[in-house]
Design a protein around this motif. Structure first.
Motif, PDB file in Angstrom:
ATOM      1  N   ALA B  35      -1.915   7.000   8.600  1.00 47.58           N
ATOM      2  CA  ALA B  35      -2.104   5.600   8.984  1.00 47.58           C
ATOM      3  C   ALA B  35      -1.254   4.691   8.095  1.00 47.58           C
ATOM      4  CB  ALA B  35      -3.574   5.210   8.867  1.00 47.58           C
ATOM      5  N   TYR B  37      -0.949   0.432   6.737  1.00 52.04           N
ATOM      6  CA  TYR B  37      -1.662  -0.829   6.541  1.00 52.04           C
ATOM      7  C   TYR B  37      -0.708  -1.896   6.027  1.00 52.04           C
ATOM      8  CZ  TYR B  37      -5.553   2.416   6.614  1.00 52.04           C
ATOM      9  OH  TYR B  37      -6.427   3.404   6.980  1.00 52.04           O
ATOM     10  N   GLN B  39      -0.839  -5.557   3.792  1.00 54.65           N
ATOM     11  CA  GLN B  39      -1.664  -6.428   2.965  1.00 54.65           C
ATOM     12  C   GLN B  39      -0.853  -7.625   2.495  1.00 54.65           C
ATOM     13  OE1 GLN B  39      -3.270  -4.947  -0.808  1.00 54.65           O
ATOM     14  NE2 GLN B  39      -5.105  -6.193  -0.510  1.00 54.65           N
ATOM     15  N   GLN B  43      -5.493 -11.285   0.602  1.00 49.48           N
ATOM     16  CA  GLN B  43      -6.192 -10.846   1.808  1.00 49.48           C
ATOM     17  C   GLN B  43      -6.523  -9.369   1.725  1.00 49.48           C
ATOM     18  OE1 GLN B  43      -4.245 -11.853   5.493  1.00 49.48           O
ATOM     19  NE2 GLN B  43      -3.703 -13.914   4.810  1.00 49.48           N
ATOM     20  N   ALA B  44      -7.506  -8.980   2.535  1.00 40.58           N
ATOM     21  CA  ALA B  44      -7.794  -7.558   2.686  1.00 40.58           C
ATOM     22  C   ALA B  44      -6.675  -6.902   3.494  1.00 40.58           C
ATOM     23  CB  ALA B  44      -9.130  -7.369   3.413  1.00 40.58           C
ATOM     24  N   PRO B  45      -6.461  -5.623   3.278  1.00 36.76           N
ATOM     25  CA  PRO B  45      -5.485  -4.910   4.110  1.00 36.76           C
ATOM     26  C   PRO B  45      -5.894  -4.924   5.581  1.00 36.76           C
ATOM     27  CG  PRO B  45      -5.998  -3.648   2.143  1.00 36.76           C
ATOM     28  CD  PRO B  45      -7.002  -4.768   2.222  1.00 36.76           C
ATOM     29  N   LEU B  47      -5.254  -2.647   9.262  1.00 38.97           N
ATOM     30  CA  LEU B  47      -4.720  -1.437   9.872  1.00 38.97           C
ATOM     31  C   LEU B  47      -3.650  -1.800  10.891  1.00 38.97           C
ATOM     32  CD1 LEU B  47      -4.864   1.672  10.345  1.00 38.97           C
ATOM     33  CD2 LEU B  47      -6.598   1.191  12.100  1.00 38.97           C
ATOM     34  N   TYR B  50      -2.371   4.040  13.405  1.00 36.23           N
ATOM     35  CA  TYR B  50      -3.163   5.227  13.119  1.00 36.23           C
ATOM     36  C   TYR B  50      -2.618   6.376  13.942  1.00 36.23           C
ATOM     37  CZ  TYR B  50      -5.469   4.221  17.575  1.00 36.23           C
ATOM     38  OH  TYR B  50      -5.731   3.968  18.900  1.00 36.23           O
ATOM     39  N   THR B  57      -5.553  -2.314  17.384  1.00 39.20           N
ATOM     40  CA  THR B  57      -5.825  -3.452  18.251  1.00 39.20           C
ATOM     41  C   THR B  57      -5.171  -4.729  17.734  1.00 39.20           C
ATOM     42  OG1 THR B  57      -7.972  -2.484  18.830  1.00 39.20           O
ATOM     43  CG2 THR B  57      -7.658  -4.828  19.302  1.00 39.20           C
ATOM     44  N   TYR B  88       1.138  -0.036   3.014  1.00 39.46           N
ATOM     45  CA  TYR B  88       0.638   1.224   2.465  1.00 39.46           C
ATOM     46  C   TYR B  88       0.517   2.266   3.571  1.00 39.46           C
ATOM     47  CZ  TYR B  88      -1.016  -1.583  -1.529  1.00 39.46           C
ATOM     48  OH  TYR B  88      -1.118  -2.419  -2.613  1.00 39.46           O
ATOM     49  N   GLN B  90      -1.387   6.049   4.380  1.00 41.09           N
ATOM     50  CA  GLN B  90      -2.615   6.733   3.973  1.00 41.09           C
ATOM     51  C   GLN B  90      -2.780   7.990   4.803  1.00 41.09           C
ATOM     52  OE1 GLN B  90      -6.765   5.248   5.265  1.00 41.09           O
ATOM     53  NE2 GLN B  90      -6.230   7.284   5.972  1.00 41.09           N
ATOM     54  N   PHE B 101      -4.022   7.102  -0.488  1.00 40.85           N
ATOM     55  CA  PHE B 101      -3.070   6.050  -0.180  1.00 40.85           C
ATOM     56  C   PHE B 101      -1.771   6.277  -0.945  1.00 40.85           C
ATOM     57  CE2 PHE B 101      -5.538   3.018   2.249  1.00 40.85           C
ATOM     58  CZ  PHE B 101      -6.843   3.299   1.898  1.00 40.85           C
TER      59      PHE B 101
END
Lengths: 119, 110
Positions: B35, B37, B39, B43-45, B47, B50, B57, B88, B90, B101
């Motif tokens: 996967a 990501y 970031q 902020q949060a990472p 997705l 995948y 989405t 990143y 993963q 990661f």
């Protein structure tokens, strides 16, 4: 809409304990795999652990650095995920993210809660 | 334990250019378990990709993933201003079950 809201972060002394909570909504929590990932200030991402849905055993897996000290649990009646952290070390200081894990990836992330371990 | 290496560490590009990010695994990884990501600061990472090549989405089609075995690539076909961020990769390993990661690639404005 998937929502994950963490709480419980704060300042704790080395050797202390802290419990993080994550309130989930917008999806079928009881059927979800849920994870915790952390990020130390200015650093990369580190997976902490995972709890499977009860239909997929309900068991947990942990990263080596936290195994034996951290415990992930869930209360499906409350749509809440927990991370109990014991014997905390300074290197555990990080933002902790609650995550809905799906397709073997971290699909949805909370906003994170900061844990600082310092004397 | 599988180790992920990402290159380059930093990629300096201009809006509109193509970005090619590499993720290399120390052992073969199932495509199902790879996967990517994004970031942004503060902020949060999020997705992006995948299963090595499936967009999550709401992810624009300028993001694409490819690769197999030990070499995987994230391509951003034409950089938009909002794409400057850290990326990143993963992987999921099943024995024992763990997620790992990579160290990340920063895409910044040239």
């Amino acid at each position: 809409e998937v929502q994950l809201v963490e709480s419980g972060g704060g300042l704790v002394k080395p050797g202390g304990s802290l419990r993080l909570s994550c309130a989930a909504s917008g999806f079928s929590f009881s059927n979800a795999w849920m994870s915790w990932v952390r990020q130390a200030p200015g650093k990369g991402l580190e997976w902490v652990g995972l709890i499977y849905s009860k239909t997929d055993s309900g068991t947990t897996d942990y990263a080596a650095p936290v195994k034996g000290r951290f415990t992930i649990s869930r209360d499906d009646s409350k749509n809440t995920l927990y991370l109990q952290m014991n014997s905390l070390k300074t290197e555990d200081s990080a933002v902790y993210y609650c995550i809905l894990t799906s397709w073997y990836a971290q699909a949805y992330w909370g906003q994170g809660t900061l844990v600082t371990v310092s004397s | 334990e599988i180790v992920l290496t990402q290159s380059p560490g930093t990629l300096s590009l201009s809006p509109g250019e193509r970005a090619t990010l590499s993720c290399r695994a120390s052992q073969s990884v199932s495509s199902t378990y790879l996967a990517w990501y994004q970031q942004k600061p503060g902020q949060a990472p999020r997705l992006l990709i995948y299963g090595a090549s499936s967009r999550a989405t709401g992810i624009p089609d300028r993001f694409s993933g490819s690769g197999s075995g030990t070499d995987f690539t994230l391509t951003i076909s034409r950089l938009e201003p909002e794409d400057f961020a850290v990326y990143y990769c993963q992987q999921y390993g099943s024995s024992p079950p763990t997620f790992t990661f990579g160290p990340g690639t920063k895409v910044d404005i040239k």
